[in-house]
Design a protein around this motif. Structure first.
Motif, short mmCIF file in Angstrom:
data_model
loop_
_atom_site.label_atom_id
_atom_site.label_comp_id
_atom_site.label_asym_id
_atom_site.label_seq_id
_atom_site.Cartn_x
_atom_site.Cartn_y
_atom_site.Cartn_z
N ASP A 287 0.83 -1.20 0.00
CA ASP A 287 0.00 0.00 0.00
C ASP A 287 0.87 1.25 0.00
O ASP A 287 0.58 2.23 -0.70
N THR A 290 2.47 1.77 -3.42
CA THR A 290 1.47 2.28 -4.36
C THR A 290 1.27 3.78 -4.17
O THR A 290 1.23 4.55 -5.14
N ALA A 291 1.15 4.20 -2.90
CA ALA A 291 0.99 5.64 -2.63
C ALA A 291 2.18 6.42 -3.14
O ALA A 291 2.04 7.50 -3.74
N HIS A 294 2.17 6.70 -7.14
CA HIS A 294 1.25 7.66 -7.74
C HIS A 294 1.76 9.09 -7.59
O HIS A 294 1.62 9.92 -8.50
N ARG A 295 2.38 9.39 -6.46
CA ARG A 295 2.98 10.73 -6.28
C ARG A 295 4.20 10.90 -7.18
O ARG A 295 4.41 11.95 -7.79
N THR A 299 0.53 9.91 -11.93
CA THR A 299 -0.51 9.30 -12.75
C THR A 299 -1.56 8.65 -11.86
O THR A 299 -1.25 8.17 -10.77
N GLY A 300 -2.81 8.65 -12.33
CA GLY A 300 -3.88 8.01 -11.59
C GLY A 300 -4.22 6.61 -12.07
O GLY A 300 -5.14 5.99 -11.56
N THR A 302 -3.80 2.51 -12.84
CA THR A 302 -3.37 1.38 -12.01
C THR A 302 -1.92 1.04 -12.33
O THR A 302 -1.56 0.86 -13.49
N SER A 333 -3.75 0.56 -7.24
CA SER A 333 -4.77 1.54 -7.62
C SER A 333 -4.70 2.75 -6.71
O SER A 333 -4.35 2.66 -5.53
N SER A 334 -5.04 3.91 -7.27
CA SER A 334 -5.07 5.13 -6.46
C SER A 334 -6.23 5.12 -5.49
O SER A 334 -6.22 5.84 -4.49
N THR A 336 -8.17 2.99 -2.71
CA THR A 336 -7.91 1.82 -1.87
C THR A 336 -9.09 1.55 -0.96
O THR A 336 -9.79 2.49 -0.53
#
Length: 458
Positions: A287, A290-291, A294-295, A299-300, A302, A333-334, A336
């Motif tokens: 998790d 993933t966070a 995305h930062r 990108t948003g 998957t 995924s953005s 959760t």
């Protein structure tokens, strides 16, 4: 019925091996090895994935000639270290040969540093050379020398790293009474020695080959069985959303030709994780990564987060050195549903952890993914208690983590859990992410990880 990719590979391999002058010298590759060789072919200059470990010793500790003999003896005992990866009629194979290692002293140019000199040496790694390299470099700014132990990833996995450090410690110690070759310990390289000093006897080498071949055959049988319809359906559903849009690259000038820029790196040491909390560390890391991704990538979509999993197949000997891991893919995924739902999905993934990566990519595409198999990020978690230290001349090397070395994805997170804490490191490719975005991603990673680990019931 869909024939497995492993079965198709073996159908090509077997007649090639049977037609060889000496069939015993051609060995099949595991699914992980095939993936690493495919990735290598797709890269500029064919640069392989490497696994380097860095150890600091007091200056003057390491005798380069003695280290070379010890490494040569170790390679003679392990087929994965005395083989060369090759392709015969389009089929990737491991061709056995004489034991060879690359052991050399790396010079630091005026005004340079040891980290930069080692980075450039690793970038010059030849895919045609030995799969085990040892680089010794004096730190011009201190009283230490940096020893880099590097392996081609297609020849090793996490368990193998422990076998290498333990094996080098043992063979180096046993060579202590042997006369030292003053020239080998000097400034020149000692690459690809053909000396048999310290090499394993024929019985040991033959026994090692039989054990290695048996383990590879067990691994391939397990991979073939793990590519069943249920596993393909699972990965088709799980990864069907990958690749729906292109990754966002940083808004910077085009990179010049030549070596890639040094990767960025950030690190933080958190309290060690023990007891019941250990079971939540990996999903918490997924998790958090993933966070961060995305930062960092902006990108948003998957993300495809890869992580190594697995070990020796059931029935295999624990002392076989090679590459028997699998790369699993987590769809980051953005949006959760929380750590509990993520952990449940992860446990479901582990039920199909043996499905080879190439089968997973095929299944994902059948589920609607527009995905080439490339990874947005990588995650590794190592329990340091499982890897013996590297001890040379009675001195245990202190593991360090130089910045700047190349990675095989836009970013990677490595976590090491030991007695002194959970060390979390983020490295990123500056061709894919800006430093400011990476710093924001690292803050998101640490915040997510602290939240999950402090919230875990004792």
């Amino acid at each position: 019925m869909h024939a497995s990719i492993t079965a198709a590979y073996l159908a090509r391999y077997r007649p090639l091996a049977a037609a060889a002058d000496d069939p015993s010298t051609l060995l099949p590759l595991t699914g992980a090895q095939r993936r690493f060789l495919l990735t290598r072919r797709m890269r500029p200059h064919g640069r392989p994935d490497t696994v380097p470990l860095f150890f600091a010793f007091p200056r003057g500790t390491v005798d380069l000639g003695r280290l070379h003999r010890a490494a040569h003896a170790l390679a003679a005992r392990h087929p994965a270290l005395r083989g060369r990866f090759t392709t015969v009629r389009g089929t990737p194979l491991l061709r056995l040969g004489e034991a060879a290692v690359a052991v050399s002293r790396v010079a630091v140019p005026p005004g340079g540093c040891a980290d930069q000199a080692v980075r450039e040496a690793l970038l010059a790694w030849s895919a045609d050379g030995p799969v085990l390299q040892l680089l010794l470099c004096d730190d011009p700014d201190g009283q230490r020398e940096l020893l880099t132990l590097a392996l081609d990833h297609a020849a090793c996995d996490e368990q193998s790293l422990g076998l290498v450090t333990a094996g080098l410690t043992d063979t180096y110690a046993r060579d202590g009474a042997a006369p030292t070759d003053g020239g080998a310990a000097g400034d020149g390289p000692a690459n690809g020695s053909t000396t048999d000093s310290g090499a394993a006897d024929d019985g040991t080498a033959d026994g090692g080959l039989a054990a290695y071949r048996h383990t590879v055959e067990l691994q391939l049988a397990a991979e073939e069985a793990a590519a069943d319809p249920a596993a393909r359906a699972h990965w088709a559903t799980r990864l069907g959303a990958l690749g729906t849009s292109a990754p966002v690259r940083p808004s910077s000038a085009p990179l010049p030709d030549g070596p890639p820029p040094p990767t960025g790196a950030l690190a933080e040491r958190l309290p060690a994780v023990g007891g019941a909390a250990r079971g939540s560390v990996f999903p918490a890391l997924l998790d958090a990564v993933t966070a961060a991704g995305h930062r960092l990538l902006g990108t948003g979509r998957t993300l495809a987060i890869g992580y190594p999993w697995g070990g020796r197949p059931p029935g295999a000997g624990p002392e076989v050195l090679g590459c028997f891991l699998n790369t699993l893919v987590h769809p980051g995924s953005s949006a959760t549903d929380g750590l509990e739902a993520l952990a449940d999905a992860w446990w479901d993934d582990l039920e199909h952890a043996g499905t080879p990566f190439d089968e997973v990519v095929h299944a994902a595409r059948s589920g609607g993914a527009h995905w080439s198999g490339g990874l947005d990020g990588m995650l590794t978690l190592e329990e340091l208690s499982r890897r013996p230290p590297l001890v040379l001349g009675g001195v245990a090397g202190v593991e360090t983590h130089p910045a700047g070395r190349p990675i095989g994805a836009p970013f990677a997170v490595a976590a090491s859990n030991g007695a002194d804490g959970l060390l979390v490191r983020l490295v990123w490719d500056r061709a894919h992410a800006r430093d400011l975005d990476a710093e924001a991603g690292f803050e998101a990673l640490l915040a997510t990880l602290r939240h999950h680990l402090t919230a875990t019931p004792a």
